[in-house]
Write a protein that holds these residues in place. Structure first.
Motif, PDB file in Angstrom:
ATOM      1  N   ARG A 253       0.194  -2.386  -0.511  1.00  0.00           N
ATOM      2  CA  ARG A 253       0.351  -0.919  -0.440  1.00  0.00           C
ATOM      3  C   ARG A 253      -0.253  -0.384   0.644  1.00  0.00           C
ATOM      4  NH1 ARG A 253      -1.129   0.911  -5.565  1.00  0.00           N
ATOM      5  NH2 ARG A 253      -3.048   1.394  -4.747  1.00  0.00           N
ATOM      6  N   GLU A 254      -1.601  -0.660   0.648  1.00  0.00           N
ATOM      7  CA  GLU A 254      -2.389  -0.013   1.810  1.00  0.00           C
ATOM      8  C   GLU A 254      -1.972  -0.620   3.068  1.00  0.00           C
ATOM      9  OE1 GLU A 254      -3.499  -1.673  -1.018  1.00  0.00           O
ATOM     10  OE2 GLU A 254      -4.933  -0.499  -1.726  1.00  0.00           O
ATOM     11  N   ALA A 255      -1.585  -1.727   3.215  1.00  0.00           N
ATOM     12  CA  ALA A 255      -0.986  -2.255   4.683  1.00  0.00           C
ATOM     13  C   ALA A 255       0.243  -1.565   4.824  1.00  0.00           C
ATOM     14  CB  ALA A 255      -0.764  -3.498   4.448  1.00  0.00           C
ATOM     15  N   GLU A 256       1.116  -1.351   3.944  1.00  0.00           N
ATOM     16  CA  GLU A 256       2.266  -0.552   4.065  1.00  0.00           C
ATOM     17  C   GLU A 256       1.814   0.991   4.505  1.00  0.00           C
ATOM     18  OE1 GLU A 256       6.413   0.935   1.750  1.00  0.00           O
ATOM     19  OE2 GLU A 256       4.600   0.691   0.712  1.00  0.00           O
ATOM     20  N   GLU A 257       1.142   1.525   3.994  1.00  0.00           N
ATOM     21  CA  GLU A 257       0.671   3.137   4.433  1.00  0.00           C
ATOM     22  C   GLU A 257       0.333   3.092   5.684  1.00  0.00           C
ATOM     23  OE1 GLU A 257      -1.940   4.519   1.479  1.00  0.00           O
ATOM     24  OE2 GLU A 257      -0.486   4.137  -0.064  1.00  0.00           O
TER      25      GLU A 257
ATOM     26  N   GLN B 184      -6.014  -1.568  10.728  1.00  0.00           N
ATOM     27  CA  GLN B 184      -6.223  -1.500   9.398  1.00  0.00           C
ATOM     28  C   GLN B 184      -5.156  -2.109   8.439  1.00  0.00           C
ATOM     29  OE1 GLN B 184      -9.036  -0.216   7.492  1.00  0.00           O
ATOM     30  NE2 GLN B 184      -9.848  -0.289   9.770  1.00  0.00           N
ATOM     31  N   GLY B 185      -4.015  -1.925   9.042  1.00  0.00           N
ATOM     32  CA  GLY B 185      -2.639  -2.380   8.533  1.00  0.00           C
ATOM     33  C   GLY B 185      -2.847  -3.926   8.540  1.00  0.00           C
ATOM     34  N   LEU B 186      -3.226  -4.595   9.451  1.00  0.00           N
ATOM     35  CA  LEU B 186      -3.500  -5.929   9.627  1.00  0.00           C
ATOM     36  C   LEU B 186      -4.708  -6.497   8.466  1.00  0.00           C
ATOM     37  CD1 LEU B 186      -3.588  -6.734  13.675  1.00  0.00           C
ATOM     38  CD2 LEU B 186      -1.632  -7.386  11.701  1.00  0.00           C
ATOM     39  N   LYS B 187      -5.761  -5.582   8.712  1.00  0.00           N
ATOM     40  CA  LYS B 187      -6.747  -6.008   7.708  1.00  0.00           C
ATOM     41  C   LYS B 187      -6.312  -6.292   6.333  1.00  0.00           C
ATOM     42  CE  LYS B 187     -10.536  -4.520  10.493  1.00  0.00           C
ATOM     43  NZ  LYS B 187     -11.697  -3.680  10.641  1.00  0.00           N
ATOM     44  N   HIS B 188      -5.713  -5.085   5.960  1.00  0.00           N
ATOM     45  CA  HIS B 188      -4.854  -5.043   4.560  1.00  0.00           C
ATOM     46  C   HIS B 188      -4.236  -6.077   4.202  1.00  0.00           C
ATOM     47  CE1 HIS B 188      -7.114  -1.393   3.360  1.00  0.00           C
ATOM     48  NE2 HIS B 188      -6.531  -0.592   4.349  1.00  0.00           N
ATOM     49  N   LEU B 189      -3.176  -6.334   5.088  1.00  0.00           N
ATOM     50  CA  LEU B 189      -1.914  -7.297   5.056  1.00  0.00           C
ATOM     51  C   LEU B 189      -2.806  -8.751   4.768  1.00  0.00           C
ATOM     52  CD1 LEU B 189       0.797  -8.441   4.932  1.00  0.00           C
ATOM     53  CD2 LEU B 189       0.547  -8.503   7.730  1.00  0.00           C
ATOM     54  N   GLU B 190      -3.926  -9.081   5.544  1.00  0.00           N
ATOM     55  CA  GLU B 190      -4.608 -10.323   5.508  1.00  0.00           C
ATOM     56  C   GLU B 190      -5.232 -10.352   4.178  1.00  0.00           C
ATOM     57  OE1 GLU B 190      -7.027 -10.669   8.933  1.00  0.00           O
ATOM     58  OE2 GLU B 190      -5.196 -10.710  10.248  1.00  0.00           O
TER      59      GLU B 190
END
Length: 133
Positions: free
Chosen positions: A19-23, A8-14
């Motif tokens: 903020r979502e990726a960080e979480e 999920q972090g990867l998806k948010h980062l991409e």
């Protein structure tokens, strides 16, 4: 479950949802605190958010956990280059190249920053020489 946070972090980062990726990466790292790539990805989040001190801390933590993490070495080189510390950038990129000479990204970055450093030194030398006349 922890790999889900990483994904999920990867998806948010991409998608630029920093903020979502960080979480997600922080949750992942509470469950997998010894994962160098988790710290590297969190460092990317901070870097994209222009929080370079936190990014650098994450990349250094990644290297502390896995000295062979070429991505973290390369990312440290990127930060040093951005800060104008070309000599330090060369050292970081060189370390990444030493670890994996076949990886084209740090090799390209190393050649680029070496050219920049040479140009900068030559340009300064020329300017100083012209000012003496």
């Amino acid at each position: 479950m922890s790999s889900n946070h990483y994904q999920q972090g990867l998806k948010h980062l991409e998608s630029g949802q920093l903020r979502e990726a960080e979480e997600e990466f922080l949750q992942y790292l509470t469950q997998c605190p010894e994962d160098a790539m988790g710290y590297n990805k969190l460092g990317l989040v901070y870097g994209k958010g222009h929080d370079f001190e936190r990014a650098k801390a994450c990349f250094l933590k990644a290297i502390e956990l896995d000295e062979g993490c070429i991505h973290a070495w390369n990312n440290l080189g990127n930060i040093a280059r951005q800060d104008g510390d070309l000599d330090q950038a060369i050292r970081y990129y060189q370390k990444a190249v030493d670890i994996d000479p076949m990886n084209p990204i740090p090799a390209k970055n190393l050649k680029t920053v070496q050219r920049q450093a040479k140009w900068s030194f030559s340009r300064i030398k020329d300017l100083l020489g012209k000012n003496r006349d």
